[in-house]
Every structure is written in structure tokens, then in C-alpha cells.
Design an enzyme around this catalytic site. Structure first.
Site, mmCIF file in Angstrom:
data_model
loop_
_atom_site.group_PDB
_atom_site.id
_atom_site.type_symbol
_atom_site.label_atom_id
_atom_site.label_comp_id
_atom_site.label_asym_id
_atom_site.label_seq_id
_atom_site.Cartn_x
_atom_site.Cartn_y
_atom_site.Cartn_z
ATOM 1 N N LYS A 185 0.830 -1.213 0.000
ATOM 2 C CA LYS A 185 0.000 0.000 0.000
ATOM 3 C C LYS A 185 0.862 1.259 0.000
ATOM 4 O O LYS A 185 0.663 2.164 -0.800
ATOM 5 C CB LYS A 185 -0.917 0.044 1.238
ATOM 6 C CG LYS A 185 -1.785 -1.168 1.422
ATOM 7 C CD LYS A 185 -2.658 -1.061 2.658
ATOM 8 C CE LYS A 185 -1.902 -1.023 3.970
ATOM 9 N NZ LYS A 185 -1.207 -2.265 4.329
ATOM 10 N N ARG A 198 -9.337 1.189 9.046
ATOM 11 C CA ARG A 198 -8.894 -0.189 9.235
ATOM 12 C C ARG A 198 -9.928 -1.001 9.993
ATOM 13 O O ARG A 198 -9.710 -2.183 10.248
ATOM 14 C CB ARG A 198 -7.638 -0.150 10.091
ATOM 15 C CG ARG A 198 -6.389 -0.545 9.368
ATOM 16 C CD ARG A 198 -5.291 -0.468 10.414
ATOM 17 N NE ARG A 198 -4.124 -1.153 10.055
ATOM 18 C CZ ARG A 198 -3.140 -0.613 9.362
ATOM 19 N NH1 ARG A 198 -3.238 0.597 8.877
ATOM 20 N NH2 ARG A 198 -2.059 -1.301 9.138
ATOM 21 N N ARG A 212 12.139 -5.641 4.153
ATOM 22 C CA ARG A 212 11.767 -4.220 4.104
ATOM 23 C C ARG A 212 12.744 -3.355 4.911
ATOM 24 O O ARG A 212 13.170 -3.704 5.997
ATOM 25 C CB ARG A 212 10.363 -4.014 4.661
ATOM 26 C CG ARG A 212 10.067 -2.509 4.783
ATOM 27 C CD ARG A 212 8.644 -2.180 4.817
ATOM 28 N NE ARG A 212 7.941 -2.768 5.933
ATOM 29 C CZ ARG A 212 6.636 -2.619 6.103
ATOM 30 N NH1 ARG A 212 5.933 -1.937 5.235
ATOM 31 N NH2 ARG A 212 6.044 -3.175 7.129
ATOM 32 N N ARG A 253 11.697 -1.927 10.796
ATOM 33 C CA ARG A 253 10.611 -1.683 11.753
ATOM 34 C C ARG A 253 10.520 -2.819 12.759
ATOM 35 O O ARG A 253 10.616 -3.983 12.391
ATOM 36 C CB ARG A 253 9.274 -1.580 10.989
ATOM 37 C CG ARG A 253 8.943 -0.170 10.593
ATOM 38 C CD ARG A 253 7.813 -0.083 9.622
ATOM 39 N NE ARG A 253 6.566 -0.726 10.038
ATOM 40 C CZ ARG A 253 5.436 -0.645 9.349
ATOM 41 N NH1 ARG A 253 5.394 0.059 8.218
ATOM 42 N NH2 ARG A 253 4.349 -1.246 9.750
ATOM 43 N N ARG A 275 -0.207 -9.291 12.972
ATOM 44 C CA ARG A 275 -0.786 -8.212 12.159
ATOM 45 C C ARG A 275 -1.676 -8.785 11.064
ATOM 46 O O ARG A 275 -2.711 -8.207 10.723
ATOM 47 C CB ARG A 275 0.332 -7.349 11.562
ATOM 48 C CG ARG A 275 1.011 -6.480 12.615
ATOM 49 C CD ARG A 275 2.334 -5.937 12.150
ATOM 50 N NE ARG A 275 2.209 -5.036 11.027
ATOM 51 C CZ ARG A 275 3.213 -4.739 10.204
ATOM 52 N NH1 ARG A 275 4.406 -5.273 10.386
ATOM 53 N NH2 ARG A 275 3.020 -3.902 9.206
#
Ligand code: AP5
Length: 210
Positions: free
Chosen positions: A10, A85, A120, A153, A164
Site C-alpha cells: 500500500k 482499518r 523491508r 521496523r 498483524r
């Protein structure tokens, strides 16, 4: 608006689309991480939720969005990334009188997401997202845009990613039905390459603009 599981891409697509159409992207995740880095009251309150892979309470994020959308740069349009969300967040957005033109759900299977998240890297200064294999920086460890240092992160640890994903499937995925019922939802299958997902995303946007 971009919907989709954590790591579906996203933020990556929002970044590209906002540059193309010269509108801001409002990412609740990025705003919360900024608050955490600055050590504000909001950041301190959000930290434990985020690091455990849970959602920050609706009232908190709704307040953040309400404030942010009042700023002048949103007058010509904007992209929402990571908000709403939950159904109550979507209802709050409706109550603010904000109507989405298009809701793009980027779909990527969970197994691919878990593998993807370990690669990431984010810029400490401007928040731009990279990937060691799929979207590498030109110079190792440095942001292409601002030269900032890259970091991992805390919530990208595999066990947190699993939580998540569970949270996504139970609390966020129902929003697909919510926006489908409004005739706003388009599904984009996330591709192996960022640019292939971008091509599908831009085609969906152009189609919706007539
Ligand atoms: P947030 O920051 O919104 O995280 P998220 O939704 O979990 O999404 P991510 O940022 O992890 O992933 P993304 O889909 O943007 O993927 P990206 O483009 O980076 O939220 C973090 C936390 O804040 C939440 O868990 C929650 O606690 C809290 N929060 C935020 N909003 C909230 C709300 N509204 N209500 C309550 N709590 C809230 O891509 C991932 C990686 O894959 C990158 O490395 C990228 O380079 C790579 N990649 C992207 N596209 C491709 C591709 N096509 N092929 C291969 N690799 C790709």
C-alpha cells in the site's frame, strides 16, 4: 484509498500515485511512527499497540485523521493509506463527510507477505520504504531521496507480522464488503514486481476517472 494486508504494498503504491497526481498521502502508520520517533504523548500511547501488532484504538486514529484532513494540502484531494482499518473508522470517515472516489485493495497471499517483510527497510528521516531485493536503494543503507539512514521496523519481526495478518483478516478485511456495497472497491492482485502492481493500480484509477 488503499486497503490491504500489512506488507501488501500500500505504502509503496501510495507514494508513486501521490507523486503522479500531486496530492498528499495520509498514512496513519507513518503519522504514528513519526509521533513515536518524536516521543510525543500520542507516540508513547501508540508504541505498545504497534510493537505488539495490534491496532491503535479507533478514537485515537479517528482524531488524527480528522485533524490531518483539515489541512490546506488536502483540499485538492488525497490518498488514504492504512485508514480506515475497522468498520467504526470507515463510519467515522463517512460522518466527517469524506467520500472516497476509489478504494483499491491490494491482494497478496499471507505466505508471500511473511517472506517479503523480512526484506523491508525504511528511511529514518523521510519514511520512504524499500526492499533489499524487490526495491533496493542505489547506495546500500542510504535513502535514494534524502540520503537518510535505513532501519528495520520492530513490527516487521516474523511473529509480529503473523499477529498483524490475523488482525487484518478479522478487523480490516470486512471493509472490502463495506466499500463493495458502496460500489467503490477495486481489487488489484499484487504482483512480484512493484512496477507491475503500479501499472494495474494506475489503470484502475484512470478507469474510475472515466
Ligand atoms: P501501517 O504503517 O499502516 O502498516 P501496515 O498496514 O501493516 O502496512 P505496512 O506499512 O506494513 O505495509 P504496506 O502495505 O504499506 O507495504 P509496503 O508498501 O511498505 O501501520 C502500522 C501499525 O500502526 C499498525 O499495525 C497499527 O498498530 C497502527 N495503525 C496504523 N493505522 C491504523 C489505523 N487506522 N487504526 C488502528 N491502528 C493503526 O511494502 C512492504 C514491503 O514489500 C516493502 O519492503 C516494499 O518495498 C516491498 N514491496 C512492495 N510492493 C512489492 C511488490 N509488488 N513486489 C515485491 N515487493 C514489494
Amino acid at each position: 484509498m488503499f486497503l490491504g494486508a500489512p506488507g501488501a504494498g500500500k505504502g509503496t503504491q501510495a507514494e508513486i500515485v501521490c507523486e503522479k497526481y500531486s496530492i498528499p498521502t495520509i498514512s496513519t502508520g507513518a503519522l504514528l511512527r513519526e509521533a513515536m520517533a518524536e516521543g510525543t504523548e500520542l507516540g508513547k500511547a501508540a508504541k505498545s499497540y504497534i510493537e505488539a501488532g495490534n491496532l491503535v484504538p479507533d478514537s485515537v486514529v479517528i482524531g488524527i485523521i480528522d485533524e490531518r484532513l483539515k489541512k490546506d494540502d488536502c483540499k485538492g484531494g488525497f490518498i488514504l493509506d492504512g485508514f480506515p482499518r475497522t468498520v467504526p473508522q470507515a463510519e467515522a470517515l463517512d460522518a466527517m463527510g469524506v467520500e472516497m472516489d476509489l478504494v483499491i485493495s491490494i491482494e497478496v497471499p499471507d505466505e508471500k507477505i511473511i517472506a517479503r517483510m523480512s526484506g523491508r527497510r525504511l528511511c529514518k528521516d523521510c519514511g520512504t520504504s524499500y526492499h533489499l531485493i524487490y526495491n533496493p536503494t542505489k547506495e546500500e543503507g542510504k535513502c535514494d531521496k534524502c540520503g537518510g539512514e535505513l532501519y528495520i521496523r520492530k513490527d516487521d519481526a516474523p511473529e509480529v507480522v503473523k499477529s498483524r495478518l490475523e488482525v487484518y483478516h478479522t478487523q480490516t478485511e470486512p471493509l472490502k464488503d463495506y466499500y463493495e456495497a458502496k460500489g467503490k472497491l477495486v481489487i488489484v492482485e499484487g504482483q512480484e514486481k512493484v512496477e507491475d502492481t503500479t501499472a494495474l493500480t494506475l489503470a484502475a484509477i484512470e478507469k474510475s476517472r472515466g
